[in-house]
Design an enzyme around this catalytic site. Structure first.
Site, PDB file in Angstrom:
ATOM      1  N   TYR A  28       0.987  -1.313  -0.151  1.00  0.00           N
ATOM      2  CA  TYR A  28       0.117  -0.091  -0.173  1.00  0.00           C
ATOM      3  C   TYR A  28       0.952   1.262   0.190  1.00  0.00           C
ATOM      4  CZ  TYR A  28      -3.441   3.258   1.482  1.00  0.00           C
ATOM      5  OH  TYR A  28      -4.071   4.525   1.612  1.00  0.00           O
ATOM      6  N   GLU A  50     -11.891   6.087   5.110  1.00  0.00           N
ATOM      7  CA  GLU A  50     -11.019   6.409   6.395  1.00  0.00           C
ATOM      8  C   GLU A  50     -11.799   6.325   7.435  1.00  0.00           C
ATOM      9  OE1 GLU A  50      -8.635   7.223   6.131  1.00  0.00           O
ATOM     10  OE2 GLU A  50      -7.993   7.216   4.358  1.00  0.00           O
ATOM     11  N   TRP A  58      -5.562   1.184  10.345  1.00  0.00           N
ATOM     12  CA  TRP A  58      -5.613   1.372   9.075  1.00  0.00           C
ATOM     13  C   TRP A  58      -5.329   0.080   8.870  1.00  0.00           C
ATOM     14  CZ3 TRP A  58      -7.944   3.165   5.897  1.00  0.00           C
ATOM     15  CH2 TRP A  58      -8.245   2.992   3.943  1.00  0.00           C
TER      16      TRP A  58
END
Length: 190
Positions: A28, A50, A58
């Site tokens: 990522y 988000e 995350w």
């Protein structure tokens, strides 16, 4: 990890402090984070994810992203805007995503708001002028005047689950700001 916040990955590449802890994060970090994203559906996806990340790691969201994409019709704003209460119940029963009723309801509500907007134009209007990359982890803010203004503008239009920290994370993830550290191997993209 160096004093600046750089970690050296198994491949020998210097990455930002968070980008080398797992293979998922490395991919990522290297291939997506900080690269410009445009397009209303793509930005809606990032904004929604988000918001779902709020209060979680995350990595949890990143690993569930394929299931989120399936559950939320590829984050097509028009399709999600048409989701019904039955769809909300389906989402709440889906073990592949984060099942938080307030976040699910916010995502559906936000799609109904976004369908009336040029989301790309709105979000990118808050991108600050390009600046130098931060030298250390301590130089990376969690909130900026621009992210605060973005969150206020979104809330004024009716969006939910979009505070200044979420807005700044969106700005980082979509290349509105470049918060890769100075010594990170990922090239600058303008």
């Amino acid at each position: 990890m160096t004093d600046t916040g750089i970690v050296i990955g198994a491949d020998g590449r210097p990455r930002c402090f968070w980008g080398g802890s797992t293979p998922d994060y490395a991919t990522y970090h290297d291939d997506e984070w900080g690269k410009p994203v445009r397009g209303d559906d793509a930005l809606f996806e990032r904004l929604t994810l988000e918001a779902f990340q709020s209060g979680l790691s995350w990595i949890t969201i990143l690993r569930k992203r394929p299931a989120f994409r399936t559950a939320f019709a590829g984050f097509s704003i028009e399709k999600v805007a048409e989701f019904t209460e039955a769809d909300a119940e389906r989402l709440m029963a889906d073990p592949g995503i984060v099942r938080n009723r307030m976040k699910v309801d916010a995502a559906l509500h936000n799609a109904r708001v976004a369908v009336e907007l040029d989301l790309t134009e709105l979000l990118w209007s808050f991108a600050p002028v390009p600046r130098s990359r931060p030298k250390t982890r301590a130089d990376v803010p969690a909130v900026t005047p621009e992210s605060t203004a973005m969150a206020k503008a979104l809330k004024k239009r009716g969006f939910k689950f979009v505070g200044p920290t979420t807005a700044y994370a969106l700005m980082q993830a979509t290349g509105m700001v470049d918060d890769h550290l100075t010594d990170c191997w990922v090239p600058v993209v303008r």
